[in-house]
Scaffold this motif. Structure first.
Motif, PDB file in Angstrom:
ATOM      1  N   MET A  60       0.836  -1.186   0.000  1.00 46.34           N
ATOM      2  CA  MET A  60       0.000   0.000   0.000  1.00 46.34           C
ATOM      3  C   MET A  60       0.881   1.250   0.000  1.00 46.34           C
ATOM      4  O   MET A  60       1.730   1.394   0.879  1.00 46.34           O
ATOM      5  N   PRO A  61       0.698   2.167  -0.959  1.00 52.51           N
ATOM      6  CA  PRO A  61       1.487   3.398  -0.927  1.00 52.51           C
ATOM      7  C   PRO A  61       1.221   4.199   0.344  1.00 52.51           C
ATOM      8  O   PRO A  61       0.085   4.304   0.792  1.00 52.51           O
ATOM      9  N   THR A  62       2.289   4.713   0.904  1.00 43.81           N
ATOM     10  CA  THR A  62       2.174   5.582   2.073  1.00 43.81           C
ATOM     11  C   THR A  62       2.560   6.994   1.664  1.00 43.81           C
ATOM     12  O   THR A  62       3.655   7.212   1.140  1.00 43.81           O
ATOM     13  N   ILE A  63       1.630   7.905   1.870  1.00 44.97           N
ATOM     14  CA  ILE A  63       1.939   9.308   1.594  1.00 44.97           C
ATOM     15  C   ILE A  63       2.146  10.016   2.925  1.00 44.97           C
ATOM     16  O   ILE A  63       1.239  10.104   3.744  1.00 44.97           O
ATOM     17  N   ILE A  64       3.378  10.456   3.140  1.00 42.16           N
ATOM     18  CA  ILE A  64       3.649  11.281   4.319  1.00 42.16           C
ATOM     19  C   ILE A  64       3.138  12.669   3.982  1.00 42.16           C
ATOM     20  O   ILE A  64       3.622  13.313   3.049  1.00 42.16           O
ATOM     21  N   PHE A  65       2.160  13.104   4.739  1.00 36.16           N
ATOM     22  CA  PHE A  65       1.378  14.266   4.341  1.00 36.16           C
ATOM     23  C   PHE A  65       1.520  15.375   5.383  1.00 36.16           C
ATOM     24  O   PHE A  65       1.056  15.244   6.505  1.00 36.16           O
ATOM     25  N   LYS A  66       2.188  16.449   4.959  1.00 36.94           N
ATOM     26  CA  LYS A  66       2.357  17.576   5.883  1.00 36.94           C
ATOM     27  C   LYS A  66       1.542  18.752   5.388  1.00 36.94           C
ATOM     28  O   LYS A  66       1.976  19.482   4.498  1.00 36.94           O
ATOM     29  N   ALA A  67       0.371  18.923   5.976  1.00 38.51           N
ATOM     30  CA  ALA A  67      -0.439  20.086   5.620  1.00 38.51           C
ATOM     31  C   ALA A  67       0.027  21.316   6.388  1.00 38.51           C
ATOM     32  O   ALA A  67      -0.320  22.442   6.049  1.00 38.51           O
ATOM     33  N   THR A  68       0.791  21.085   7.435  1.00 29.39           N
ATOM     34  CA  THR A  68       1.373  22.214   8.173  1.00 29.39           C
ATOM     35  C   THR A  68       2.753  21.834   8.680  1.00 29.39           C
ATOM     36  O   THR A  68       3.019  20.659   8.958  1.00 29.39           O
ATOM     37  N   GLU A  69       3.596  22.843   8.781  1.00 35.62           N
ATOM     38  CA  GLU A  69       4.879  22.642   9.455  1.00 35.62           C
ATOM     39  C   GLU A  69       4.947  23.475  10.723  1.00 35.62           C
ATOM     40  O   GLU A  69       5.976  23.520  11.393  1.00 35.62           O
ATOM     41  N   ARG A  70       3.812  24.110  11.056  1.00 35.08           N
ATOM     42  CA  ARG A  70       3.785  24.867  12.315  1.00 35.08           C
ATOM     43  C   ARG A  70       3.736  23.882  13.475  1.00 35.08           C
ATOM     44  O   ARG A  70       3.180  22.790  13.353  1.00 35.08           O
ATOM     45  N   CYS A  71       4.319  24.296  14.592  1.00 34.60           N
ATOM     46  CA  CYS A  71       4.257  23.444  15.779  1.00 34.60           C
ATOM     47  C   CYS A  71       4.179  24.315  17.026  1.00 34.60           C
ATOM     48  O   CYS A  71       4.752  25.407  17.064  1.00 34.60           O
ATOM     49  N   ASN A  72       3.457  23.838  18.009  1.00 31.34           N
ATOM     50  CA  ASN A  72       3.332  24.572  19.280  1.00 31.34           C
ATOM     51  C   ASN A  72       4.465  24.208  20.246  1.00 31.34           C
ATOM     52  O   ASN A  72       4.537  24.766  21.333  1.00 31.34           O
ATOM     53  N   ALA A  73       5.301  23.243  19.858  1.00 31.12           N
ATOM     54  CA  ALA A  73       6.388  22.814  20.745  1.00 31.12           C
ATOM     55  C   ALA A  73       7.739  23.160  20.122  1.00 31.12           C
ATOM     56  O   ALA A  73       7.806  23.662  18.992  1.00 31.12           O
ATOM     57  N   ASN A  74       8.773  22.873  20.871  1.00 32.32           N
ATOM     58  CA  ASN A  74      10.128  23.222  20.424  1.00 32.32           C
ATOM     59  C   ASN A  74      11.078  22.095  20.832  1.00 32.32           C
ATOM     60  O   ASN A  74      12.025  22.306  21.600  1.00 32.32           O
ATOM     61  N   CYS A  75      10.796  20.907  20.348  1.00 31.30           N
ATOM     62  CA  CYS A  75      11.550  19.735  20.820  1.00 31.30           C
ATOM     63  C   CYS A  75      12.993  19.778  20.322  1.00 31.30           C
ATOM     64  O   CYS A  75      13.270  20.201  19.199  1.00 31.30           O
ATOM     65  N   ALA A  76      13.877  19.314  21.196  1.00 33.52           N
ATOM     66  CA  ALA A  76      15.316  19.508  20.975  1.00 33.52           C
ATOM     67  C   ALA A  76      15.809  18.814  19.714  1.00 33.52           C
ATOM     68  O   ALA A  76      16.750  19.269  19.077  1.00 33.52           O
ATOM     69  N   TYR A  77      15.180  17.702  19.350  1.00 35.32           N
ATOM     70  CA  TYR A  77      15.708  16.937  18.219  1.00 35.32           C
ATOM     71  C   TYR A  77      14.905  17.115  16.937  1.00 35.32           C
ATOM     72  O   TYR A  77      15.081  16.353  15.989  1.00 35.32           O
ATOM     73  N   CYS A  78      14.023  18.084  16.910  1.00 33.21           N
ATOM     74  CA  CYS A  78      13.139  18.209  15.752  1.00 33.21           C
ATOM     75  C   CYS A  78      13.792  19.033  14.648  1.00 33.21           C
ATOM     76  O   CYS A  78      14.347  20.101  14.904  1.00 33.21           O
ATOM     77  N   ASP A  79      13.702  18.537  13.431  1.00 36.72           N
ATOM     78  CA  ASP A  79      14.241  19.267  12.289  1.00 36.72           C
ATOM     79  C   ASP A  79      13.279  20.340  11.799  1.00 36.72           C
ATOM     80  O   ASP A  79      13.702  21.358  11.260  1.00 36.72           O
ATOM     81  N   VAL A  80      11.987  20.095  11.976  1.00 37.87           N
ATOM     82  CA  VAL A  80      11.004  21.021  11.409  1.00 37.87           C
ATOM     83  C   VAL A  80      11.061  22.383  12.101  1.00 37.87           C
ATOM     84  O   VAL A  80      10.929  23.421  11.451  1.00 37.87           O
ATOM     85  N   VAL A  81      11.280  22.377  13.430  1.00 37.92           N
ATOM     86  CA  VAL A  81      11.278  23.672  14.136  1.00 37.92           C
ATOM     87  C   VAL A  81      12.436  24.560  13.687  1.00 37.92           C
ATOM     88  O   VAL A  81      12.410  25.767  13.900  1.00 37.92           O
ATOM     89  N   ARG A  82      13.447  23.961  13.067  1.00 32.36           N
ATOM     90  CA  ARG A  82      14.590  24.755  12.593  1.00 32.36           C
ATOM     91  C   ARG A  82      14.348  25.335  11.201  1.00 32.36           C
ATOM     92  O   ARG A  82      15.094  26.181  10.740  1.00 32.36           O
TER      93      ARG A  82
END
Lengths: 278, 369
Positions: free
Chosen positions: B1-23
């Protein structure tokens, strides 16, 4: 869609109070064994969660044959002289009733003897005065004993539910917050037996519609998980899966860790044995 | 089954130390027109493939930042744009749960989601809000979210990310995490996007950390439930179960793609976050074209290249498949190398898993891109 948590009202035997509980299950409490038959006649079987009878000792109890099929839970201070219970043994063996005692050394011994006589027993693990070493011995007997014996609570419960992170054996004692709501003769409703005794009410049965039971249930879940807000103590205890911080106000010195871990080991062993028809 | 990783937003309310998106530089959320186009593309893809399904995995950022109205609109658009194929589109979601409320729970159910993936770290200031990474208020809101899911009869599973801070306390972390849940996955921190906080670990450190946890899991695994990668390796060793996670499954070349907030296409979340793969934009590309792209040939050839190269004669090939292709791409600029985490896999299996379990794997049953 909300999957509503089952709601059980814990009420005294009072027709007026019972009448205000609608179609919800009820656990009826009494201190008078003489009221048992009248309670059973007053509440339909499908609504009767249990009848909880507080009394002094098993030896002093005149157990009636007409109670055999009733969901009776006896909270007794002690077993008393077991020899005095021998005449009633055949009746007790065939009864659906379970007999709970505080987990003192004497009562733990009594529970073991009664279990070997095929009488259903239970121990109250409230952390006060419990003999954890003796309890651990009883768990070994219950889980490994080859001689037929009757189940002991809350061991049986943990054997069945130890993988369920939402299980709480205090439901056996009618004290799973968010599921059991304790009511007095005036129809006041509280979240626990202790809250009821302390007058800490959340509403009345007359105005039950005004009580946000869903919020109560949610709050109870959060309360059970509160120790996990810290990375220490109960939160990192290997006994948590059985105990879940439900028994001790002083987790660092509770002394339950070896017992709860042994109870989990027993649960695994019992289930493995069942899988292999041992 | 195809998997689509779907990001409708890159906003986040957190600031996790290892997250690439917050950078990353924040981009606007996916518009309704773009969302409609995504479902139209999914409909066309499925119409051409009557036996196929799509798994749309909502990632962020924090998906719940979109709000219940947005998620409900997605469910409506799916019904409108995919009248004959909507039942072959399945949704899953990864959320930090800290914004969850009754409206969002209902919206998730509206999308057919009954199981939510989340992440957690009990150690202070790894996951948290704001510049100070306030983990106290974060944790309270997280557990409220968990309780809300359970109150509504929904399941949840947890990813724990191993960082430098984890290494000293594997036993405590194991008990904490298994006390929380019986559906746990333990992943290493990935630092290709940067490691300003010095949380990165080596493959050997990861292997030893897993080894200490495994000593606790193995003798009492029945009570602790599914802990990945342990259950995964056990399933593979004993039953040749092929449910390996994407980083080890060797199949992502065939079935993964990514759609970002502006419709940008990539291979997966990592490839997008690290700007490693560009498949164009959904506005001018169909889903079928993405899976058939020339660039995908590199993935198709990766298995054969590794078996003749970096992974030649490695008896763990069938379990590991050279690891995540993105690691190779990030480090070497191509897909022709094994992941640096492969050494950790091999070390864990030979130093801990096989000696403790008494199981042995001689290889075979491998597949791969």
């Amino acid at each position: 869609m909300t999957t509503a948590t089952k709601r059980v009202f814990v009420v005294p035997f009072n027709e007026a109070v019972l009448g205000k509980t609608g179609s919800h299950p009820v656990a009826v409490r009494t201190n008078d064994p003489g009221e048992i038959s009248r309670i059973a006649a007053s509440v339909s079987a499908d609504r009767l969660h249990c009848i909880e009878v507080s009394s002094d000792s098993l030896a002093g109890l005149d157990f009636k044959k007409e109670w055999l099929a009733l969901p009776l839970v006896f909270r007794l201070k002690r077993a008393g002289r077991l020899l005095d219970s021998i005449p009633a043994l055949e009746t007790l063996r065939g009864a659906a009733a379970r007999f709970y005692f505080p987990a003192t050394p004497e009562n733990i011994t009594a529970a073991r003897v009664l279990s070997s006589l095929m009488v259903k027993t239970g121990l109250l693990l409230d952390g006060e005065g419990a003999d954890w070493d003796a309890l651990e011995d009883l768990v070994v007997y219950d889980s490994c004993g080859k001689v037929p014996h009757s189940s002991v609570e809350p061991f049986r419960y943990v054997y069945a539910e130890y993988k369920n992170r939402q299980a709480d054996y205090n439901e056996l004692y009618l004290e799973k917050e968010g599921t059991f709501y304790h009511c007095d003769a005036q129809g006041n409703v509280a979240l626990s037996g202790a809250a009821l005794a302390g007058g800490d009410f959340i509403g009345t049965l007359d105005k039950a519609d005004a009580i946000d039971f869903s919020a109560c249930s949610l709050a109870a879940r959060e309360k059970r998980r509160a120790p996990l807000l810290k990375f220490e103590g109960c939160a990192v205890c290997p006994g948590w899966l059985a105990c879940g911080y439900r028994n001790s106000a002083k987790p660092e010195t509770c002394g339950m860790k070896p017992f709860m871990t042994a109870l989990l080991d027993a649960a695994e062993q019992v289930n493995k044995n069942a899988d292999h028809n041992i | 089954m195809p998997t689509i990783i779907f990001k409708a937003t890159e906003r986040c309310n957190a600031n996790c130390a290892y997250c690439d998106v917050v950078r990353k530089k924040c981009v606007p959320d996916m518009s309704m027109d773009m969302l409609r186009l995504v479902f139209s593309r999914a409909d066309a893809f499925l119409k051409e493939r009557p036996a196929e399904h799509i798994n749309l995995t909502w990632h962020g950022g924090e998906v719940m930042m979109l709000g219940a109205d947005y998620l409900n609109a997605a469910a409506r658009l799916q019904a409108e744009c995919c009248p004959s194929t909507k039942d072959r589109i399945f949704h899953s979601v990864q959320s930090n749960l800290t914004l969850l409320d009754a409206g969002l729970v209902a919206a998730l159910r509206n999308l057919g989601i009954n199981n939510v993936g989340t992440s957690y770290d009990p150690q202070d200031n790894v996951r948290g809000f704001g510049s100070s990474r306030d983990s106290d208020s974060y944790n309270k809101r997280f557990f409220r979210g968990v309780s809300l899911l359970e109150e509504n009869g929904m399941q949840w599973g947890l990813i724990y990310v191993v960082t430098k801070k984890s290494l000293a306390v594997p036993g405590e972390l194991f008990h904490f995490l298994t006390n929380m849940t019986n559906a746990l996955m333990i992943n290493p921190i990935l630092t290709h996007g940067g490691d300003e906080l010095g949380l990165g670990i080596t493959a050997a450190e990861y292997a030893d950390f897993l080894g200490e946890m495994f000593k606790l899991w193995w003798p009492a695994r029945d009570r602790y439930g599914m802990v990945r990668p342990f259950s995964e390796y056990y399933g593979y060793y004993t039953r040749r179960e092929t449910g390996l996670v994407c980083t080890r499954g060797g199949q992502c070349g065939n079935n993964h793609m990514y759609i970002g907030p502006q419709g940008q296409l990539s291979h997966c979340s990592c490839s997008a976050d690290w700007s490693l793969v560009d498949y164009g934009n959904i506005a001018d590309t169909t889903i079928g074209e993405v899976f058939g792209r020339q660039k995908r040939k590199d993935w198709a050839e990766r298995g054969a290249v590794l078996e003749a190269g970096d992974c030649k004669d490695c008896r763990f090939w069938g379990i590991c498949h050279g690891g995540c292709p993105m690691d190779s791409l990030a480090v070497h600029g191509d897909l022709r190398h094994k992941s640096e985490w492969c050494d950790g896999t091999k070390l864990f299996l030979t130093k801990y898993f096989e000696p403790i379990t008494g199981l042995h794997y001689e290889g075979g049953s491998g597949h791969g891109n």
